[in-house]
Design a protein around this motif. Structure first.
Motif, mmCIF file in Angstrom:
data_model
loop_
_atom_site.group_PDB
_atom_site.id
_atom_site.type_symbol
_atom_site.label_atom_id
_atom_site.label_comp_id
_atom_site.label_asym_id
_atom_site.label_seq_id
_atom_site.Cartn_x
_atom_site.Cartn_y
_atom_site.Cartn_z
ATOM 1 N N GLU A 160 0.841 -1.188 0.000
ATOM 2 C CA GLU A 160 0.000 0.000 0.000
ATOM 3 C C GLU A 160 0.879 1.242 0.000
ATOM 4 O OE1 GLU A 160 -4.265 0.013 2.210
ATOM 5 O OE2 GLU A 160 -2.518 -0.050 3.500
ATOM 6 N N ALA A 161 0.722 2.225 -0.788
ATOM 7 C CA ALA A 161 -0.338 2.452 -1.742
ATOM 8 C C ALA A 161 0.223 2.748 -3.141
ATOM 9 C CB ALA A 161 -1.209 3.623 -1.301
ATOM 10 N N LYS A 204 -1.097 -4.703 3.270
ATOM 11 C CA LYS A 204 -1.793 -3.556 3.858
ATOM 12 C C LYS A 204 -1.006 -2.992 5.033
ATOM 13 C CE LYS A 204 -6.390 -5.109 2.601
ATOM 14 N NZ LYS A 204 -7.657 -4.440 2.753
ATOM 15 N N LYS A 205 -1.130 -1.692 5.217
ATOM 16 C CA LYS A 205 -0.438 -1.025 6.310
ATOM 17 C C LYS A 205 -1.255 -1.035 7.604
ATOM 18 C CE LYS A 205 2.422 1.832 3.359
ATOM 19 N NZ LYS A 205 2.698 3.165 2.864
ATOM 20 N N LYS A 206 -2.502 -1.488 7.516
ATOM 21 C CA LYS A 206 -3.331 -1.634 8.706
ATOM 22 C C LYS A 206 -4.125 -2.921 8.578
ATOM 23 C CE LYS A 206 -3.960 3.170 9.933
ATOM 24 N NZ LYS A 206 -4.879 4.253 10.193
ATOM 25 N N LYS A 207 -4.227 -3.643 9.671
ATOM 26 C CA LYS A 207 -5.012 -4.876 9.682
ATOM 27 C C LYS A 207 -6.484 -4.510 9.767
ATOM 28 C CE LYS A 207 -5.850 -9.040 12.397
ATOM 29 N NZ LYS A 207 -7.258 -8.807 12.670
ATOM 30 N N ALA A 208 -7.253 -4.957 8.787
ATOM 31 C CA ALA A 208 -8.695 -4.748 8.811
ATOM 32 C C ALA A 208 -9.320 -5.682 9.837
ATOM 33 C CB ALA A 208 -9.278 -5.008 7.421
ATOM 34 N N VAL A 222 2.940 -4.138 8.515
ATOM 35 C CA VAL A 222 2.435 -4.496 7.193
ATOM 36 C C VAL A 222 1.899 -5.915 7.316
ATOM 37 C CG1 VAL A 222 3.077 -4.909 4.800
ATOM 38 C CG2 VAL A 222 4.082 -3.000 6.032
#
Length: 191
Positions: free
Chosen positions: A58-59, A80-84, A106
Motif C-alpha cells: 500500500e499504496a 496492507k499497512k493496517k489490519k482490517a 504491514v
C-alpha cells in the motif's frame, strides 16, 4: 526507460534530505499511459521468469502492479499497512517509512501469499530498502518464492539494492537517481 526519465526531469521536484516528489504523475495524480508503459517495461524485464502473482505494498505500487496484472492476466495482492477487522490468518512484519519517518506494521493474508506462489514485487521507490526487507520477510514467512523486485525509481545513493541483492533476490529499476544534492536531480546515464 526514456519516457519515465523525461517525465522525472520535467515534473519531478527535489526537496532537502534526499526527497524526490513525483506526485504529479506517479503517487498522487497518476498518468495512466505512463503506468501502462511502466508495466510493459517490467513485463519485458521479467518475461523469462515464471510468475503467478504480483505483489505490492500500500499504496503507490498498486497502480503499476494492477496494470501489470491486467496485461499478464495475473492476480495482484497488496500488503496492507493496517489490519482490517475482517482479516484473519495473517502474516505480519514491521517496515520503517523513510518518507513518513515512522514504523508501521504491514500485513497480508496467508490465503493470498502461499508456498505455491512465485511472485514479483512492484513498488514506486527503492531508497534504503525498508519496504523490500518487509516484503522479503513476508514471502519467507509464507514460503512463497520471491522471484524479483521491480521499482519505478531507485535512489542509488541510499543503497537499498544491497539489501535486496544480499537476500539473493533479482532487482530491476526503471530510473536510477544518482544524486539529489543541492536539490538537483542527477540520473544515472544522464549528464
Amino acid at each position: 526507460m526514456k519516457t519515465l526519465i523525461d517525465r522525472i526531469l520535467k515534473d519531478g521536484r527535489c526537496y532537502p534530505g534526499g526527497i524526490l516528489k513525483v506526485d504529479k504523475f506517479i503517487n498522487h495524480q497518476m498518468d495512466p499511459n505512463l503506468m501502462k508503459a511502466i508495466a510493459i517495461e517490467f513485463i519485458k524485464r521479467y518475461s523469462s521468469t515464471e510468475i503467478n502473482k504480483i505483489l505490492t505494498i500500500e499504496a503507490s505500487g498498486i497502480a503499476p502492479a494492477i496494470v501489470m496484472g491486467l496485461l499478464l492476466d495475473l492476480p495482484v495482492v497488496f500488503a496492507k499497512k493496517k489490519k482490517a477487522s475482517t482479516m484473519d490468518n495473517i502474516l505480519s512484519t514491521t517496515v520503517f517509512s523513510f518518507t513518513k519517518q515512522r514504523e508501521y506494521n504491514v500485513v497480508i493474508s496467508k490465503d493470498y501469499l502461499t508456498p505455491q506462489d512465485k511472485v514479483v514485487f512492484i513498488d514506486d521507490f527503492l531508497a534504503y530498502g525498508n519496504a523490500a526487507k518487509g516484503i522479503i520477510d513476508l514471502c519467507q514467512q509464507a514460503g512463497a518464492e520471491l522471484v524479483g523486485m521491480g521499482f519505478i525509481i531507485e535512489k542509488t545513493f541510499q543503497h537499498g539494492r544491497k539489501v535486496i541483492e544480499a537476500a539473493g533476490v533479482r532487482c530491476e529499476s526503471l530510473a536510477m537517481i544518482e544524486s539529489l544534492d543541492d536539490c538537483k536531480i542527477k540520473l544515472k546515464g544522464i549528464d
